[in-house]
Design a protein around this motif. Structure first.
Motif, PDB file in Angstrom:
ATOM      1  N   LEU A  47       0.834  -1.194   0.000  1.00 23.99           N
ATOM      2  CA  LEU A  47       0.000   0.000   0.000  1.00 23.99           C
ATOM      3  C   LEU A  47       0.864   1.236   0.000  1.00 23.99           C
ATOM      4  CD1 LEU A  47      -2.859   1.148   0.281  1.00 23.99           C
ATOM      5  CD2 LEU A  47      -2.569   1.019   2.750  1.00 23.99           C
ATOM      6  N   GLU A  48       0.555   2.188  -0.876  1.00 24.34           N
ATOM      7  CA  GLU A  48       1.345   3.402  -0.985  1.00 24.34           C
ATOM      8  C   GLU A  48       0.773   4.457  -0.064  1.00 24.34           C
ATOM      9  OE1 GLU A  48       1.831   4.654  -4.956  1.00 24.34           O
ATOM     10  OE2 GLU A  48       2.231   2.644  -5.692  1.00 24.34           O
ATOM     11  N   LYS A  60      -3.579  -2.838   8.395  1.00 26.10           N
ATOM     12  CA  LYS A  60      -2.549  -2.236   7.544  1.00 26.10           C
ATOM     13  C   LYS A  60      -1.184  -2.877   7.803  1.00 26.10           C
ATOM     14  CE  LYS A  60      -0.326   0.902   5.039  1.00 26.10           C
ATOM     15  NZ  LYS A  60       1.035   0.445   5.295  1.00 26.10           N
ATOM     16  N   ASP A  75       1.305  -4.941   5.243  1.00 26.20           N
ATOM     17  CA  ASP A  75       2.694  -4.557   4.969  1.00 26.20           C
ATOM     18  C   ASP A  75       3.660  -5.705   5.249  1.00 26.20           C
ATOM     19  OD1 ASP A  75       1.979  -2.057   4.178  1.00 26.20           O
ATOM     20  OD2 ASP A  75       2.450  -1.067   6.074  1.00 26.20           O
ATOM     21  N   GLU A  88       3.380  -8.382   2.562  1.00 28.14           N
ATOM     22  CA  GLU A  88       4.029  -7.977   1.311  1.00 28.14           C
ATOM     23  C   GLU A  88       5.533  -8.132   1.398  1.00 28.14           C
ATOM     24  OE1 GLU A  88       2.664  -7.282  -1.464  1.00 28.14           O
ATOM     25  OE2 GLU A  88       0.615  -7.362  -0.711  1.00 28.14           O
ATOM     26  N   GLU A 114      -6.764  -3.043   2.087  1.00 22.47           N
ATOM     27  CA  GLU A 114      -7.007  -3.596   0.757  1.00 22.47           C
ATOM     28  C   GLU A 114      -7.852  -2.648  -0.081  1.00 22.47           C
ATOM     29  OE1 GLU A 114      -8.795  -7.324   1.644  1.00 22.47           O
ATOM     30  OE2 GLU A 114      -6.897  -8.377   1.790  1.00 22.47           O
ATOM     31  N   THR A 138      -5.552   0.077  -1.395  1.00 21.81           N
ATOM     32  CA  THR A 138      -4.659  -0.459  -2.425  1.00 21.81           C
ATOM     33  C   THR A 138      -5.376  -0.626  -3.757  1.00 21.81           C
ATOM     34  OG1 THR A 138      -3.343  -1.660  -0.788  1.00 21.81           O
ATOM     35  CG2 THR A 138      -3.205  -2.413  -3.063  1.00 21.81           C
ATOM     36  N   SER A 139      -6.566  -1.204  -3.720  1.00 25.13           N
ATOM     37  CA  SER A 139      -7.319  -1.454  -4.935  1.00 25.13           C
ATOM     38  C   SER A 139      -7.657  -0.158  -5.668  1.00 25.13           C
ATOM     39  CB  SER A 139      -8.614  -2.218  -4.604  1.00 25.13           C
ATOM     40  OG  SER A 139      -9.326  -2.549  -5.765  1.00 25.13           O
TER      41      SER A 139
END
Length: 395
Positions: free
Chosen positions: A4-5, A73, A77, A80, A299, A302-303
Protein backbone atom coordinates in the motif's frame (compact mmCIF):
# COMPACT_ATOMS: atom_id res chain seq x y z
CA UNK A 1 -0.33 -7.57 -4.51
CA UNK A 2 1.91 -4.53 -4.15
CA UNK A 3 2.44 -2.75 -0.88
CA UNK A 4 0.00 0.00 0.00
CA UNK A 5 1.34 3.40 -0.98
CA UNK A 6 1.14 5.89 1.84
CA UNK A 7 3.02 8.93 2.99
CA UNK A 8 5.59 7.74 5.53
CA UNK A 9 5.82 9.27 8.99
CA UNK A 10 9.60 9.57 8.66
CA UNK A 11 12.00 9.81 5.76
CA UNK A 12 11.81 7.38 2.88
CA UNK A 13 15.03 5.66 3.78
CA UNK A 14 13.72 4.92 7.36
CA UNK A 15 14.42 1.20 7.09
CA UNK A 16 17.73 0.73 5.32
CA UNK A 17 21.20 0.31 6.66
CA UNK A 18 24.12 2.38 5.43
CA UNK A 19 24.61 -0.12 2.56
CA UNK A 20 20.98 0.20 1.54
CA UNK A 21 19.98 -3.22 2.92
CA UNK A 22 17.43 -3.52 5.74
CA UNK A 23 18.47 -4.84 9.12
CA UNK A 24 16.30 -6.57 11.72
CA UNK A 25 16.01 -3.37 13.81
CA UNK A 26 15.53 -1.02 10.86
CA UNK A 27 12.84 -3.35 9.52
CA UNK A 28 10.64 -2.70 12.54
CA UNK A 29 11.42 1.01 12.35
CA UNK A 30 10.18 1.00 8.77
CA UNK A 31 6.93 -0.90 9.39
CA UNK A 32 6.04 1.36 12.32
CA UNK A 33 6.75 4.62 10.48
CA UNK A 34 5.67 3.62 6.96
CA UNK A 35 2.21 5.19 7.06
CA UNK A 36 0.20 7.87 8.81
CA UNK A 37 -2.42 5.18 9.48
CA UNK A 38 -0.08 3.78 12.10
CA UNK A 39 -0.96 6.78 14.28
CA UNK A 40 -4.12 4.80 15.03
CA UNK A 41 -1.93 2.32 16.94
CA UNK A 42 -2.65 4.45 20.02
CA UNK A 43 -6.06 2.76 20.10
CA UNK A 44 -4.49 -0.69 20.57
CA UNK A 45 -3.40 -0.18 24.22
CA UNK A 46 -6.49 1.95 24.89
CA UNK A 47 -8.71 -0.92 23.73
CA UNK A 48 -6.87 -3.36 26.00
CA UNK A 49 -7.15 -0.96 28.96
CA UNK A 50 -10.87 -0.48 28.28
CA UNK A 51 -11.41 -4.25 28.49
CA UNK A 52 -9.25 -4.80 31.58
CA UNK A 53 -10.79 -1.81 33.41
CA UNK A 54 -14.29 -2.99 32.40
CA UNK A 55 -15.36 0.28 30.79
CA UNK A 56 -18.73 0.56 29.11
CA UNK A 57 -19.22 -1.82 26.20
CA UNK A 58 -19.43 1.04 23.70
CA UNK A 59 -15.92 2.19 24.68
CA UNK A 60 -14.53 -1.34 24.44
CA UNK A 61 -16.17 -1.79 21.05
CA UNK A 62 -15.18 1.62 19.64
CA UNK A 63 -11.54 1.58 20.78
CA UNK A 64 -10.90 -1.97 19.57
CA UNK A 65 -12.82 -1.21 16.37
CA UNK A 66 -10.38 1.63 15.66
CA UNK A 67 -7.43 -0.53 16.71
CA UNK A 68 -8.23 -3.00 13.91
CA UNK A 69 -7.51 -0.29 11.29
CA UNK A 70 -3.71 -0.02 11.81
CA UNK A 71 -3.45 -3.74 12.61
CA UNK A 72 -4.98 -4.63 9.23
CA UNK A 73 -2.55 -2.24 7.54
CA UNK A 74 0.46 -3.65 9.43
CA UNK A 75 -0.56 -7.21 8.56
CA UNK A 76 -0.72 -6.23 4.89
CA UNK A 77 2.69 -4.56 4.97
CA UNK A 78 4.37 -7.47 6.75
CA UNK A 79 2.79 -9.95 4.33
CA UNK A 80 4.03 -7.98 1.31
CA UNK A 81 7.56 -7.79 2.67
CA UNK A 82 7.67 -11.49 3.51
CA UNK A 83 6.37 -12.35 0.03
CA UNK A 84 9.08 -10.37 -1.81
CA UNK A 85 11.76 -13.00 -1.14
CA UNK A 86 9.58 -16.05 -1.77
CA UNK A 87 8.89 -15.74 -5.48
CA UNK A 88 5.53 -15.47 -7.17
CA UNK A 89 4.13 -18.89 -6.18
CA UNK A 90 4.96 -18.94 -2.46
CA UNK A 91 4.48 -15.19 -2.24
CA UNK A 92 1.01 -15.51 -3.72
CA UNK A 93 0.19 -18.33 -1.32
CA UNK A 94 1.34 -16.21 1.62
CA UNK A 95 -0.90 -13.37 0.44
CA UNK A 96 -3.77 -15.83 0.15
CA UNK A 97 -3.14 -16.97 3.71
CA UNK A 98 -2.69 -13.59 5.39
CA UNK A 99 -4.71 -11.35 3.06
CA UNK A 100 -7.84 -11.99 5.09
CA UNK A 101 -6.15 -12.50 8.45
CA UNK A 102 -8.44 -10.06 10.26
CA UNK A 103 -11.55 -11.88 9.04
CA UNK A 104 -10.01 -15.21 10.06
CA UNK A 105 -9.17 -13.97 13.55
CA UNK A 106 -12.58 -12.38 14.08
CA UNK A 107 -14.23 -15.57 12.81
CA UNK A 108 -12.23 -17.89 15.07
CA UNK A 109 -12.81 -15.67 18.12
CA UNK A 110 -16.54 -15.48 17.44
CA UNK A 111 -16.62 -19.24 16.85
CA UNK A 112 -15.09 -20.03 20.24
CA UNK A 113 -17.51 -17.57 21.86
CA UNK A 114 -20.44 -19.38 20.25
CA UNK A 115 -21.35 -16.32 18.14
CA UNK A 116 -22.15 -18.33 15.01
CA UNK A 117 -24.27 -15.62 13.38
CA UNK A 118 -21.41 -13.13 13.70
CA UNK A 119 -19.12 -15.63 11.96
CA UNK A 120 -21.59 -16.01 9.10
CA UNK A 121 -22.58 -12.36 8.67
CA UNK A 122 -19.02 -11.03 8.96
CA UNK A 123 -17.86 -13.36 6.18
CA UNK A 124 -20.87 -12.57 3.97
CA UNK A 125 -20.18 -8.89 4.67
CA UNK A 126 -16.53 -9.27 3.65
CA UNK A 127 -17.49 -10.85 0.33
CA UNK A 128 -20.06 -8.13 -0.40
CA UNK A 129 -17.64 -5.41 0.69
CA UNK A 130 -14.94 -6.68 -1.67
CA UNK A 131 -16.98 -7.32 -4.82
CA UNK A 132 -19.40 -4.38 -4.50
CA UNK A 133 -17.73 -1.61 -2.47
CA UNK A 134 -14.06 -2.21 -3.28
CA UNK A 135 -14.49 -3.26 -6.90
CA UNK A 136 -17.11 -0.56 -7.45
CA UNK A 137 -14.86 2.18 -6.06
CA UNK A 138 -11.93 0.78 -8.08
CA UNK A 139 -13.94 1.03 -11.30
CA UNK A 140 -15.01 4.55 -10.30
CA UNK A 141 -11.47 5.73 -9.44
CA UNK A 142 -10.13 4.21 -12.64
CA UNK A 143 -12.93 5.87 -14.59
CA UNK A 144 -12.02 9.27 -13.16
CA UNK A 145 -8.49 9.04 -14.58
CA UNK A 146 -9.22 7.05 -17.77
CA UNK A 147 -12.27 7.03 -20.01
CA UNK A 148 -12.13 3.26 -20.05
CA UNK A 149 -9.91 0.71 -18.31
CA UNK A 150 -8.95 -2.65 -19.75
CA UNK A 151 -7.84 -5.82 -17.97
CA UNK A 152 -7.09 -9.48 -18.72
CA UNK A 153 -10.46 -10.81 -19.85
CA UNK A 154 -9.71 -14.55 -19.56
CA UNK A 155 -8.43 -14.23 -15.99
CA UNK A 156 -11.42 -12.10 -14.99
CA UNK A 157 -13.81 -14.68 -16.45
CA UNK A 158 -12.02 -17.50 -14.64
CA UNK A 159 -12.21 -15.63 -11.33
CA UNK A 160 -15.86 -14.79 -11.93
CA UNK A 161 -16.70 -18.44 -12.66
CA UNK A 162 -14.95 -19.62 -9.50
CA UNK A 163 -16.84 -16.98 -7.52
CA UNK A 164 -20.15 -18.13 -9.03
CA UNK A 165 -19.36 -21.74 -8.10
CA UNK A 166 -18.73 -20.77 -4.50
CA UNK A 167 -21.93 -18.74 -4.04
CA UNK A 168 -24.06 -21.43 -5.70
CA UNK A 169 -22.57 -23.96 -3.25
CA UNK A 170 -23.35 -21.56 -0.40
CA UNK A 171 -26.93 -21.14 -1.68
CA UNK A 172 -27.67 -24.89 -1.85
CA UNK A 173 -28.29 -25.37 1.90
CA UNK A 174 -30.87 -22.56 1.74
CA UNK A 175 -32.52 -24.31 -1.20
CA UNK A 176 -32.52 -27.59 0.74
CA UNK A 177 -34.07 -25.85 3.74
CA UNK A 178 -36.79 -24.33 1.55
CA UNK A 179 -37.58 -27.71 0.00
CA UNK A 180 -37.70 -29.44 3.37
CA UNK A 181 -40.04 -26.82 4.80
CA UNK A 182 -42.34 -27.09 1.77
CA UNK A 183 -42.43 -30.89 2.11
CA UNK A 184 -43.34 -30.66 5.80
CA UNK A 185 -46.07 -28.06 5.22
CA UNK A 186 -49.26 -29.27 6.89
CA UNK A 187 -47.51 -32.21 8.54
CA UNK A 188 -46.29 -32.76 12.09
CA UNK A 189 -42.50 -32.30 11.97
CA UNK A 190 -42.05 -34.52 15.02
CA UNK A 191 -43.30 -37.50 13.02
CA UNK A 192 -40.71 -37.09 10.30
CA UNK A 193 -37.54 -39.22 10.48
CA UNK A 194 -34.32 -37.26 10.83
CA UNK A 195 -34.14 -33.47 10.97
CA UNK A 196 -33.61 -30.63 8.54
CA UNK A 197 -30.87 -29.22 10.79
CA UNK A 198 -28.88 -32.44 10.64
CA UNK A 199 -29.24 -32.51 6.86
CA UNK A 200 -28.01 -28.91 6.53
CA UNK A 201 -25.05 -29.68 8.81
CA UNK A 202 -24.12 -32.74 6.74
CA UNK A 203 -24.42 -30.82 3.45
CA UNK A 204 -22.40 -27.88 4.80
CA UNK A 205 -19.52 -30.00 6.05
CA UNK A 206 -19.33 -32.08 2.88
CA UNK A 207 -19.55 -28.98 0.69
CA UNK A 208 -16.78 -27.31 2.71
CA UNK A 209 -14.41 -30.18 2.00
CA UNK A 210 -15.20 -29.99 -1.73
CA UNK A 211 -14.76 -26.19 -1.82
CA UNK A 212 -11.39 -26.41 -0.07
CA UNK A 213 -10.17 -28.98 -2.60
CA UNK A 214 -11.33 -26.81 -5.49
CA UNK A 215 -9.70 -23.77 -3.88
CA UNK A 216 -6.35 -25.55 -3.63
CA UNK A 217 -6.65 -26.52 -7.29
CA UNK A 218 -7.51 -22.90 -8.12
CA UNK A 219 -4.38 -21.71 -6.29
CA UNK A 220 -2.28 -24.07 -8.41
CA UNK A 221 -4.07 -22.81 -11.54
CA UNK A 222 -3.54 -19.15 -10.59
CA UNK A 223 -0.02 -19.32 -9.17
CA UNK A 224 1.59 -22.06 -11.27
CA UNK A 225 -0.01 -23.67 -14.32
CA UNK A 226 -1.79 -20.58 -15.69
CA UNK A 227 0.00 -17.78 -13.88
CA UNK A 228 0.51 -15.95 -17.19
CA UNK A 229 -3.24 -15.21 -17.30
CA UNK A 230 -3.00 -13.10 -14.13
CA UNK A 231 -0.08 -10.94 -15.19
CA UNK A 232 -0.59 -7.41 -16.44
CA UNK A 233 0.13 -6.33 -19.96
CA UNK A 234 3.78 -6.25 -20.93
CA UNK A 235 4.00 -2.48 -20.91
CA UNK A 236 2.46 -2.17 -17.48
CA UNK A 237 5.00 -4.13 -15.49
CA UNK A 238 6.13 -2.38 -12.33
CA UNK A 239 9.76 -1.95 -11.45
CA UNK A 240 10.97 -4.45 -8.92
CA UNK A 241 10.24 -3.46 -5.34
CA UNK A 242 13.11 -2.94 -2.91
CA UNK A 243 12.63 -4.93 0.31
CA UNK A 244 12.25 -2.73 3.39
CA UNK A 245 12.31 -5.64 5.87
CA UNK A 246 14.42 -8.74 6.29
CA UNK A 247 12.49 -12.03 5.79
CA UNK A 248 13.00 -12.95 9.46
CA UNK A 249 11.73 -9.56 10.66
CA UNK A 250 8.69 -9.82 8.39
CA UNK A 251 7.78 -13.27 9.73
CA UNK A 252 8.29 -12.14 13.35
CA UNK A 253 6.17 -9.06 12.68
CA UNK A 254 3.41 -11.25 11.21
CA UNK A 255 3.37 -13.39 14.34
CA UNK A 256 3.35 -10.46 16.77
CA UNK A 257 0.68 -8.50 14.87
CA UNK A 258 -1.52 -11.60 14.55
CA UNK A 259 -1.40 -12.18 18.32
CA UNK A 260 -2.25 -8.53 19.06
CA UNK A 261 -5.06 -8.62 16.51
CA UNK A 262 -6.52 -11.72 18.17
CA UNK A 263 -6.80 -9.84 21.49
CA UNK A 264 -8.41 -6.77 19.90
CA UNK A 265 -10.81 -8.99 17.94
CA UNK A 266 -11.71 -10.93 21.09
CA UNK A 267 -12.61 -7.74 22.97
CA UNK A 268 -14.42 -6.33 19.94
CA UNK A 269 -16.63 -9.38 19.38
CA UNK A 270 -17.37 -9.66 23.11
CA UNK A 271 -18.75 -6.11 23.17
CA UNK A 272 -20.95 -6.35 20.06
CA UNK A 273 -24.10 -7.67 21.78
CA UNK A 274 -24.18 -5.08 24.56
CA UNK A 275 -23.32 -2.20 22.21
CA UNK A 276 -26.01 -3.23 19.74
CA UNK A 277 -28.67 -3.53 22.44
CA UNK A 278 -27.73 -0.36 24.31
CA UNK A 279 -27.53 1.96 21.29
CA UNK A 280 -30.08 0.35 19.01
CA UNK A 281 -27.56 -0.51 16.28
CA UNK A 282 -28.63 -3.67 14.43
CA UNK A 283 -26.21 -6.49 15.16
CA UNK A 284 -26.41 -7.61 11.52
CA UNK A 285 -25.34 -4.13 10.38
CA UNK A 286 -22.31 -4.13 12.69
CA UNK A 287 -21.05 -7.55 11.62
CA UNK A 288 -22.00 -7.33 7.92
CA UNK A 289 -21.14 -3.72 7.09
CA UNK A 290 -18.93 -2.07 9.74
CA UNK A 291 -16.50 -4.89 10.58
CA UNK A 292 -15.64 -5.78 6.94
CA UNK A 293 -15.05 -2.13 5.98
CA UNK A 294 -12.54 -1.68 8.82
CA UNK A 295 -10.94 -5.11 8.42
CA UNK A 296 -10.36 -4.52 4.70
CA UNK A 297 -9.39 -0.84 4.91
CA UNK A 298 -5.85 -1.40 3.65
CA UNK A 299 -7.01 -3.60 0.76
CA UNK A 300 -9.67 -1.03 -0.16
CA UNK A 301 -7.07 1.71 -0.44
CA UNK A 302 -4.66 -0.46 -2.42
CA UNK A 303 -7.32 -1.45 -4.93
CA UNK A 304 -8.46 2.13 -5.55
CA UNK A 305 -4.89 3.39 -5.94
CA UNK A 306 -4.03 0.67 -8.44
CA UNK A 307 -7.21 1.33 -10.44
CA UNK A 308 -6.45 5.07 -10.52
CA UNK A 309 -3.08 4.20 -12.09
CA UNK A 310 -4.79 2.00 -14.68
CA UNK A 311 -3.54 -1.29 -13.17
CA UNK A 312 -6.91 -3.03 -13.15
CA UNK A 313 -5.48 -6.58 -12.97
CA UNK A 314 -4.15 -5.74 -9.51
CA UNK A 315 -7.36 -4.00 -8.43
CA UNK A 316 -9.48 -6.97 -9.52
CA UNK A 317 -7.03 -9.37 -7.91
CA UNK A 318 -7.41 -7.55 -4.59
CA UNK A 319 -11.22 -7.38 -4.63
CA UNK A 320 -12.45 -10.48 -6.46
CA UNK A 321 -9.42 -12.53 -5.36
CA UNK A 322 -10.03 -11.69 -1.71
CA UNK A 323 -13.71 -12.67 -2.05
CA UNK A 324 -12.72 -16.03 -3.53
CA UNK A 325 -10.33 -16.59 -0.62
CA UNK A 326 -13.18 -16.00 1.83
CA UNK A 327 -15.89 -17.98 0.04
CA UNK A 328 -13.77 -20.99 -0.95
CA UNK A 329 -11.02 -20.94 1.66
CA UNK A 330 -11.88 -19.12 4.85
CA UNK A 331 -15.57 -19.99 5.22
CA UNK A 332 -15.11 -23.75 4.59
CA UNK A 333 -12.09 -23.77 6.92
CA UNK A 334 -14.12 -22.22 9.74
CA UNK A 335 -16.91 -24.75 9.21
CA UNK A 336 -14.41 -27.59 9.53
CA UNK A 337 -12.86 -25.97 12.64
CA UNK A 338 -16.38 -25.64 14.09
CA UNK A 339 -16.96 -29.31 13.28
CA UNK A 340 -13.83 -30.25 15.22
CA UNK A 341 -14.75 -28.20 18.32
CA UNK A 342 -18.41 -29.24 18.26
CA UNK A 343 -20.01 -26.00 17.03
CA UNK A 344 -22.90 -26.39 14.52
CA UNK A 345 -21.70 -23.76 12.03
CA UNK A 346 -23.28 -24.27 8.59
CA UNK A 347 -23.46 -22.77 5.11
CA UNK A 348 -27.15 -22.04 5.64
CA UNK A 349 -27.71 -18.28 5.44
CA UNK A 350 -30.98 -16.42 5.66
CA UNK A 351 -32.87 -16.09 2.38
CA UNK A 352 -32.19 -12.35 2.11
CA UNK A 353 -28.43 -12.80 2.60
CA UNK A 354 -28.33 -15.58 0.01
CA UNK A 355 -30.27 -13.53 -2.54
CA UNK A 356 -28.02 -10.47 -2.05
CA UNK A 357 -24.86 -12.57 -2.38
CA UNK A 358 -25.96 -14.37 -5.55
CA UNK A 359 -27.27 -11.13 -7.09
CA UNK A 360 -23.96 -9.36 -6.36
CA UNK A 361 -21.91 -12.09 -8.05
CA UNK A 362 -24.21 -12.13 -11.08
CA UNK A 363 -23.84 -8.35 -11.44
CA UNK A 364 -20.04 -8.50 -11.07
CA UNK A 365 -19.77 -11.30 -13.64
CA UNK A 366 -21.88 -9.36 -16.14
CA UNK A 367 -19.61 -6.32 -15.77
CA UNK A 368 -16.20 -8.01 -16.02
CA UNK A 369 -16.96 -10.36 -18.93
CA UNK A 370 -15.86 -7.87 -21.61
CA UNK A 371 -12.49 -7.05 -19.97
CA UNK A 372 -13.37 -3.34 -19.74
CA UNK A 373 -14.62 -1.03 -17.01
CA UNK A 374 -15.72 2.58 -16.52
CA UNK A 375 -17.00 4.80 -13.72
CA UNK A 376 -20.67 4.04 -14.49
CA UNK A 377 -20.12 0.33 -13.86
CA UNK A 378 -18.45 1.28 -10.59
CA UNK A 379 -21.47 3.26 -9.52
CA UNK A 380 -23.73 0.28 -10.31
CA UNK A 381 -21.77 -1.91 -7.91
CA UNK A 382 -21.59 0.79 -5.24
CA UNK A 383 -25.34 1.49 -5.43
CA UNK A 384 -26.16 -2.19 -4.87
CA UNK A 385 -23.88 -2.17 -1.82
CA UNK A 386 -25.67 0.88 -0.39
CA UNK A 387 -29.08 -0.76 -0.91
CA UNK A 388 -27.82 -3.94 0.80
CA UNK A 389 -26.47 -1.86 3.72
CA UNK A 390 -29.88 -0.17 4.13
CA UNK A 391 -31.53 -3.58 4.24
CA UNK A 392 -29.10 -4.87 6.87
CA UNK A 393 -29.79 -1.75 8.96
CA UNK A 394 -33.46 -2.67 9.32
CA UNK A 395 -32.96 -6.43 9.48
Amino acid sequence: MPALENTPLLGSNGGASSEGHPTFLSSFRWIITSSWLNLFCIFIPLGIVAEKMQWDAVWIFSLNFLAIVPLAKLLGDATEQAALKLGSTLGGLLNATFGNAVELIVGVVALFQGQLRIVQTSLIGSILSNILLVLGMSFAFGGVHFTENTFQQTAAQASGSIMMLSVVAIALPAAYQGGAVAELFGKDPSTQPGSTEAGILFISRGTSVVLLLVYMLYLFFQLKSHAFLYEGEEGDQEEEETPQMTPLAAVVALGVITVITSFSADYLVGAIDETANEYGIPKAFISTILLPIIGNAAEHTTSCLMAYKGKMEIAIGVSVGSSIQIAMGLLPTLIIVAWIIGQPLTLYFQTFETVVLVSAVILVNSLIQDGRSNYMEGMMLFSLYVVAALCFWVS
